[in-house]
Design an enzyme around this catalytic site. Structure first.
Site, short mmCIF file in Angstrom:
data_model
loop_
_atom_site.label_atom_id
_atom_site.label_comp_id
_atom_site.label_asym_id
_atom_site.label_seq_id
_atom_site.Cartn_x
_atom_site.Cartn_y
_atom_site.Cartn_z
CG HIS A 141 -3.52 -0.02 -6.25
ND1 HIS A 141 -3.84 -0.11 -4.91
CD2 HIS A 141 -4.59 -0.51 -6.94
CE1 HIS A 141 -5.06 -0.62 -4.79
NE2 HIS A 141 -5.54 -0.87 -5.99
CB SER A 190 -7.62 -3.17 -4.45
OG SER A 190 -8.08 -1.87 -4.73
#
Length: 310
Positions: A286, A131
């Protein structure tokens, strides 16, 4: 540039892996003058009898927003054992045990990592980032390609894309918790639950919450919520435009199958910055590494094996 390495503790986490918790201090320039930056990290070393090298082709692991080096402890141990390579799991600035310091930008974090590589005299490291950490890895690759041999970017792309609303909501909740006279974790969880229903994500965020001590009688956050709150737009951006820089070494982009962070339409843009990239999907959202560590490990091993065969 001056560097100081201070080991804090060492213990065997497994029969074939040694982990050391350290702080790294160096002088780097960030915009206005020079400042001292103390980066915290865990060093995961292979068993010495396997002839692993701390300095030769190590891996540098970088967490995402609101994360820390501890998030990557399990996967670091797995990869250290499989690859016989040392892994440095970093606390990026304003996270974990590293200092609270402005600015919180990809340029500043990339400079931190570049300084870390140089001062540790690391040879041909691999950068792995999730991320926010993925964009740090991409930034280092584009800024200083000679410092590294390859990157693995986990569930992020070199694009300007608005962060999900949840990150701003998390900061609102954190601010409420810090400014409310709560007396236990149950009360903190009740506040956060109004913003985030998923227990596992609340538990992840609470890794940043410090309980009262005799020196400080309040619950408080380890991370600087004001600095990070002001940096959300920066974290959504990417500091390079297509055609400005190119990283011609291997790059692996890993995305979660149910995540929206690496949409199909971003794939051509990835190729403009990273022409030798591979894209692998892992069954996850995610939080790819924590949701499916085995799947993530397998795509990493495949990437490294393919490199050796080239």
């Amino acid at each position: 540039m001056r560097a100081v390495y201070r080991p804090i503790a060492q213990r065997g986490l497994a029969s074939s892996i040694y982990t050391q918790r350290c702080f790294y201090s160096a002088y780097h320039g960030h915009g206005h003058g020079k400042s001292t930056f103390n980066m915290s990290y865990n060093l995961h070393n292979p068993h010495p009898h396997r002839h692993g090298s701390e300095k030769h082709e190590p891996i540098i692991f970088m967490h995402g927003l609101f994360g820390s080096k501890t998030n990557n402890r399990g996967i670091s141990k797995m990869l250290t054992k499989e690859l016989n390579r040392s892994i440095y799991a970093l606390d990026l600035r304003n996270h974990g045990e590293s200092p609270h310091i402005s600015p919180h930008t990809y340029a500043a974090m990339a400079e931190d990592v570049e300084g870390f590589i140089k001062d540790h005299k690391l040879k041909n490291p691999t950068l792995i980032g999730h991320s926010m950490g993925a964009k740090v890895a991409m930034s280092v690759a584009l800024r200083s390609p000679s410092l590294i041999q390859d990157i693995i970017a986990v569930d992020n792309a070199p694009v300007n894309a608005q962060l999900g609303r949840q990150f701003a909501q998390y900061l609102q909740a954190m601010n409420r918790i810090e400014n409310t006279a709560i007396i236990n974790m149950k009360e903190a969880d009740e506040i956060l639950a109004a913003y985030e229903p998923a227990v596992e994500i609340r538990q992840f965020l609470f890794t940043n919450l410090l309980k009262p001590t005799k020196d400080n009688d309040k619950f408080r956050w380890r991370i600087p919520i004001k600095i990070l709150g002001g940096a959300l737009d920066e974290m959504a951006a990417f500091p390079f435009t297509p055609g400005e820089k190119v990283f011609t070494k291997p790059a692996l982009f890993v995305r979660g199958t149910t995540s929206k962070y690496v949409a199909d339409e971003t794939i051509p843009l990835i190729g403009e910055f990273f022409p030798r990239f591979q894209l692998k999907d892992v069954e996850a959202g995610h939080w790819v590494i924590s949701e499916n560590p085995e799947g993530f490990k397998n795509v990493c091993l495949e990437f490294f094996k393919r490199e050796k065969e080239e």
